[in-house]
Design a protein around this motif. Structure first.
Motif, PDB file in Angstrom:
ATOM      1  N   ASN A  24       0.709  -1.515   0.064  1.00  0.00           N
ATOM      2  CA  ASN A  24      -0.202   0.051   0.219  1.00  0.00           C
ATOM      3  C   ASN A  24       1.210   1.539   0.259  1.00  0.00           C
ATOM      4  O   ASN A  24       0.180   2.682  -0.775  1.00  0.00           O
ATOM      5  CB  ASN A  24      -1.067  -0.097   0.912  1.00  0.00           C
ATOM      6  N   HIS A  25       1.815   1.035   1.099  1.00  0.00           N
ATOM      7  CA  HIS A  25       2.609   2.678   0.693  1.00  0.00           C
ATOM      8  C   HIS A  25       3.828   2.425  -0.553  1.00  0.00           C
ATOM      9  O   HIS A  25       3.190   3.724  -0.952  1.00  0.00           O
ATOM     10  CB  HIS A  25       3.925   2.059   2.010  1.00  0.00           C
ATOM     11  N   ILE A  26       4.168   1.612  -1.019  1.00  0.00           N
ATOM     12  CA  ILE A  26       4.601   1.591  -2.312  1.00  0.00           C
ATOM     13  C   ILE A  26       3.151   2.349  -3.570  1.00  0.00           C
ATOM     14  O   ILE A  26       3.509   3.214  -3.947  1.00  0.00           O
ATOM     15  CB  ILE A  26       5.051   0.441  -3.072  1.00  0.00           C
ATOM     16  N   TYR A  27       2.402   1.908  -2.978  1.00  0.00           N
ATOM     17  CA  TYR A  27       1.134   1.962  -4.168  1.00  0.00           C
ATOM     18  C   TYR A  27       1.080   4.312  -4.384  1.00  0.00           C
ATOM     19  O   TYR A  27       0.746   4.618  -5.174  1.00  0.00           O
ATOM     20  CB  TYR A  27       0.215   1.378  -4.415  1.00  0.00           C
ATOM     21  N   TYR A  28       0.310   3.861  -3.119  1.00  0.00           N
ATOM     22  CA  TYR A  28      -0.506   5.294  -2.435  1.00  0.00           C
ATOM     23  C   TYR A  28       0.842   6.341  -2.219  1.00  0.00           C
ATOM     24  O   TYR A  28       0.906   7.357  -3.650  1.00  0.00           O
ATOM     25  CB  TYR A  28      -0.794   5.515  -0.911  1.00  0.00           C
ATOM     26  N   LEU A  29       2.290   6.091  -2.554  1.00  0.00           N
ATOM     27  CA  LEU A  29       2.793   7.036  -2.292  1.00  0.00           C
ATOM     28  C   LEU A  29       3.371   6.812  -3.912  1.00  0.00           C
ATOM     29  O   LEU A  29       3.667   8.437  -4.586  1.00  0.00           O
ATOM     30  CB  LEU A  29       4.787   6.525  -1.889  1.00  0.00           C
ATOM     31  N   SER A  30       3.774   6.311  -4.809  1.00  0.00           N
ATOM     32  CA  SER A  30       4.028   6.547  -6.360  1.00  0.00           C
ATOM     33  C   SER A  30       2.821   7.455  -6.585  1.00  0.00           C
ATOM     34  O   SER A  30       2.469   8.410  -7.540  1.00  0.00           O
ATOM     35  CB  SER A  30       4.263   5.640  -7.171  1.00  0.00           C
ATOM     36  N   GLN A  31       1.789   6.513  -6.829  1.00  0.00           N
ATOM     37  CA  GLN A  31       0.086   8.115  -7.145  1.00  0.00           C
ATOM     38  C   GLN A  31       0.797   9.460  -6.705  1.00  0.00           C
ATOM     39  O   GLN A  31       0.524  10.386  -8.348  1.00  0.00           O
ATOM     40  CB  GLN A  31      -0.706   7.525  -6.590  1.00  0.00           C
ATOM     41  N   CYS A  32       0.638   9.404  -5.298  1.00  0.00           N
ATOM     42  CA  CYS A  32       0.893  11.046  -5.122  1.00  0.00           C
ATOM     43  C   CYS A  32       2.073  11.457  -6.123  1.00  0.00           C
ATOM     44  O   CYS A  32       1.919  13.179  -6.146  1.00  0.00           O
ATOM     45  CB  CYS A  32       0.620  11.365  -3.501  1.00  0.00           C
ATOM     46  N   LEU A  33       3.291  11.229  -5.871  1.00  0.00           N
ATOM     47  CA  LEU A  33       4.818  11.364  -6.824  1.00  0.00           C
ATOM     48  C   LEU A  33       4.048  11.793  -8.598  1.00  0.00           C
ATOM     49  O   LEU A  33       4.901  13.025  -8.385  1.00  0.00           O
ATOM     50  CB  LEU A  33       5.568  10.710  -6.253  1.00  0.00           C
ATOM     51  N   LEU A  34       3.406  10.956  -8.931  1.00  0.00           N
ATOM     52  CA  LEU A  34       2.178  11.415 -10.012  1.00  0.00           C
ATOM     53  C   LEU A  34       2.188  12.323 -10.620  1.00  0.00           C
ATOM     54  O   LEU A  34       2.087  13.062 -11.193  1.00  0.00           O
ATOM     55  CB  LEU A  34       1.511  10.278 -11.096  1.00  0.00           C
ATOM     56  N   LYS A  35       1.301  12.707  -9.177  1.00  0.00           N
ATOM     57  CA  LYS A  35       0.327  13.981  -9.487  1.00  0.00           C
ATOM     58  C   LYS A  35       1.307  15.293  -9.237  1.00  0.00           C
ATOM     59  O   LYS A  35       1.192  16.006  -9.680  1.00  0.00           O
ATOM     60  CB  LYS A  35      -0.577  14.121  -8.329  1.00  0.00           C
ATOM     61  N   LEU A  36       2.235  15.360  -8.389  1.00  0.00           N
ATOM     62  CA  LEU A  36       3.326  16.036  -8.074  1.00  0.00           C
ATOM     63  C   LEU A  36       4.109  16.144  -9.462  1.00  0.00           C
ATOM     64  O   LEU A  36       5.320  17.084  -9.165  1.00  0.00           O
ATOM     65  CB  LEU A  36       4.487  15.669  -6.743  1.00  0.00           C
ATOM     66  N   GLY A  37       4.563  15.467 -10.151  1.00  0.00           N
ATOM     67  CA  GLY A  37       4.371  15.507 -11.614  1.00  0.00           C
ATOM     68  C   GLY A  37       6.265  14.825 -11.724  1.00  0.00           C
ATOM     69  O   GLY A  37       6.778  15.087 -13.070  1.00  0.00           O
ATOM     70  N   HIS A  38       6.372  14.006 -10.871  1.00  0.00           N
ATOM     71  CA  HIS A  38       7.664  13.034 -11.182  1.00  0.00           C
ATOM     72  C   HIS A  38       6.368  11.540 -12.330  1.00  0.00           C
ATOM     73  O   HIS A  38       5.867  11.337 -12.357  1.00  0.00           O
ATOM     74  CB  HIS A  38       7.415  12.987  -9.946  1.00  0.00           C
ATOM     75  N   LYS A  39       7.757  11.187 -12.442  1.00  0.00           N
ATOM     76  CA  LYS A  39       7.653   9.780 -13.422  1.00  0.00           C
ATOM     77  C   LYS A  39       7.929   9.356 -12.843  1.00  0.00           C
ATOM     78  O   LYS A  39       9.736   8.665 -11.668  1.00  0.00           O
ATOM     79  CB  LYS A  39       8.784  10.292 -14.755  1.00  0.00           C
ATOM     80  N   VAL A  40       7.680   7.896 -12.288  1.00  0.00           N
ATOM     81  CA  VAL A  40       7.662   6.567 -11.396  1.00  0.00           C
ATOM     82  C   VAL A  40       7.072   5.455 -11.668  1.00  0.00           C
ATOM     83  O   VAL A  40       6.131   5.938 -12.819  1.00  0.00           O
ATOM     84  CB  VAL A  40       6.711   6.818  -9.915  1.00  0.00           C
ATOM     85  N   VAL A  41       8.088   4.500 -12.338  1.00  0.00           N
ATOM     86  CA  VAL A  41       8.313   3.212 -12.711  1.00  0.00           C
ATOM     87  C   VAL A  41       8.782   2.006 -10.966  1.00  0.00           C
ATOM     88  O   VAL A  41       9.298   2.459 -10.593  1.00  0.00           O
ATOM     89  CB  VAL A  41       9.558   3.100 -13.446  1.00  0.00           C
ATOM     90  N   VAL A  42       7.898   1.454 -11.541  1.00  0.00           N
ATOM     91  CA  VAL A  42       7.858   0.720 -10.441  1.00  0.00           C
ATOM     92  C   VAL A  42       8.172  -0.944 -11.051  1.00  0.00           C
ATOM     93  O   VAL A  42       7.831  -1.627 -12.075  1.00  0.00           O
ATOM     94  CB  VAL A  42       6.441   0.290  -9.229  1.00  0.00           C
ATOM     95  N   LEU A  43       8.971  -1.116 -10.026  1.00  0.00           N
ATOM     96  CA  LEU A  43       9.840  -3.064 -10.216  1.00  0.00           C
ATOM     97  C   LEU A  43       9.789  -3.422  -9.017  1.00  0.00           C
ATOM     98  O   LEU A  43       9.974  -3.961  -7.680  1.00  0.00           O
ATOM     99  CB  LEU A  43      11.312  -3.196 -10.913  1.00  0.00           C
ATOM    100  N   THR A  44       9.009  -4.829  -9.813  1.00  0.00           N
ATOM    101  CA  THR A  44       8.310  -6.095  -8.446  1.00  0.00           C
ATOM    102  C   THR A  44       8.633  -7.822  -9.219  1.00  0.00           C
ATOM    103  O   THR A  44       9.090  -7.730 -10.625  1.00  0.00           O
ATOM    104  CB  THR A  44       7.035  -5.674  -7.899  1.00  0.00           C
ATOM    105  N   HIS A  45       8.166  -8.601  -8.996  1.00  0.00           N
ATOM    106  CA  HIS A  45       8.443  -9.835  -9.788  1.00  0.00           C
ATOM    107  C   HIS A  45       6.999 -10.473 -10.399  1.00  0.00           C
ATOM    108  O   HIS A  45       6.549  -9.537  -9.581  1.00  0.00           O
ATOM    109  CB  HIS A  45       9.346 -11.351  -9.090  1.00  0.00           C
TER     110      HIS A  45
END
Length: 428
Positions: A24-45
């Motif tokens: 949940n932390h990774i997902y919500y943090l990523s969504q908020c960073l996207l709204k701030l204008g950053h490019k976010v990519v997630v790497l997992t298996h």
């Protein structure tokens, strides 16, 4: 806020469709960073048939690399085997900073190591507390010491977690920032109508494992049911300790007063919470505990063990703390029942909206990113000196690992140049 926008790679073995605090932390943090204008990519298996590149809400790009989990959702540790594909993703996405999550994650450790070899700035977030005495903790602490020896900045979710991480890793305290978790208050709302108090419902939603205090529940639930004929328990969650809880229910004939739901999907957690008055957390160790935030946002009064970072989470009038002892927990539940008439779920929800917000977490994390990116670049020799300080033998081993990693990186760079050159020759 800084005008500079970053391209961030979030890395962890733990992500959707798995659900938990780290995910949940990774997902919500990523969504908020996207709204701030950053490019976010997630790497997992890969998770089951979820493999390859997927897109989530807000344009969040996720690489589900086709490695299968080896143990507890972790990939098999290869040290160097992941380097080629990690290097490709870093270059393809033009990443400026790598952010790894959770000390348990093999993929996180390997990606941070390779990223530092390639000269990227890296940030690590620790979500859990670990001991110092048992074999597993000693091994994990050494791995963490290796990873954090060359980390640019670190984040912990509570002050207790920061102290634990600094002691385990030897990281300078000035490099570690405390940024708490948050809760999606739009998702976790109180019920529209307040519940009556003729029957008091105590809700437990947790993995039924030793670390989450499932053995405590086995002793606490029968005693509370004996003291209060109008109390009923709802237990959500699954795990190896579920059998003990079911045996307890049979032994004390509490089938009609203890409801076992099994695993609860995250989307259904609110519907379970709003059916209760009190939320019970019996964890034996906890860095933060997002479940407490979700319960408080739904208007439940919380009873929790006084462990780890839990005392930092809620104001004193929203939580009753107890030692991880059955008799003290029963006493805390009795106190919570006595103050229930003073609890207004909507007021608690409104307070949670002011106290915890993912946008605030993202803005504070952005400050850490900016500080990390301002750090000066270091040569291989300067970095190796940090690893040498990790121990007489371990330091030399860590240096050898990083030297080999550096040579592999140079080999991959050379192979790319040769491949590009052969393509040019073929075209001509």
């Amino acid at each position: 806020m800084a005008d500079l926008k970053h391209r961030i790679l979030m890395v962890s073995d733990f992500f959707y469709p798995n659900f938990g605090g780290v995910e949940n932390h990774i997902y919500y943090l990523s969504q908020c960073l996207l709204k701030l204008g950053h490019k976010v990519v997630v790497l997992t298996h890969a998770y089951g048939n979820r493999s390859g590149v997927r897109y989530m809400t807000g344009g969040l790009k996720v690489y589900y690399v086709p490695w299968r989990p080896f143990l507890m959702q972790n990939t098999f540790p290869t040290i160097y085997g992941t380097f080629p594909i990690i290097r490709t993703i870093l270059l393809r996405e033009k990443i400026s900073l790598v952010h790894g999550h959770q000390a348990f994650s093999t993929l996180c450790h390997e990606t941070l190591m390779h990223a530092r070899t390639m000269g990227y700035k890296v940030v690590f977030t620790d979500h859990s507390l670990y001991g110092f005495a048992d074999v597993g903790s000693i091994h994990m602490n050494k791995v963490l010491q290796f990873t954090l020896a060359d980390v640019t900045r670190a984040i912990c979710v509570s002050h207790t977690s920061k102290e634990n991480t600094v002691l385990r890793s030897g990281l300078p305290p000035e490099k570690v920032f405390v940024i708490p978790n948050a809760v999606d208050t739009a998702m976790f709302k109180p019920a529209q109508q307040r519940l009556g108090r003729d029957e008091i419902v105590i809700v437990v939603i947790s993995r039924l494992v030793y670390r989450k205090g499932a053995d405590l529940l086995v002793e606490v639930i029968p005693e509370v049911c004996r003291l209060y004929p109008n109390v009923r328990f709802i237990v959500g969650g699954d795990g190896p300790k579920r059998v003990r809880l079911e045996e307890m229910r049979e032994k004390h004939s509490l089938q009609d007063r203890v409801e076992m739901l099994g695993a609860v999907p995250h989307a259904s957690v609110r519907s379970v919470l709003i059916s209760g008055h009190i939320f019970l957390n019996s964890s034996l160790t906890e860095a933060f505990c997002i479940a407490i935030l979700e319960a408080a946002s739904c208007g439940l009064l919380t009873v929790s063990t006084r462990v780890g970072g839990v005392p930092e989470v809620l104001p004193d009038d929203m939580i009753v703390l107890a030692e991880p002892d059955p008799s003290d927990m029963v006493h805390a539940i009795r106190k919570a029942i006595s103050i229930l008439p003073n609890i207004d779920p909507q007021v608690m929800h409104d307070r949670m909206k002011r106290l915890y917000n993912w946008n605030d977490v993202a803005e504070r994390t952005e400050i850490v990113y900016n500080r990390a990116l301002k750090c000066s670049d270091q040569s291989l020799l300067e970095r190796l000196s940090r690893y040498l300080s990790c121990g007489a033998w371990a330091g030399k081993l860590f240096c050898l690992v990083m030297i080999i990693d550096f040579l592999i990186w140079r080999l991959l760079e050379l192979l790319q140049v040769l491949s590009f050159g052969s393509k040019l020759d073929g075209n001509t």
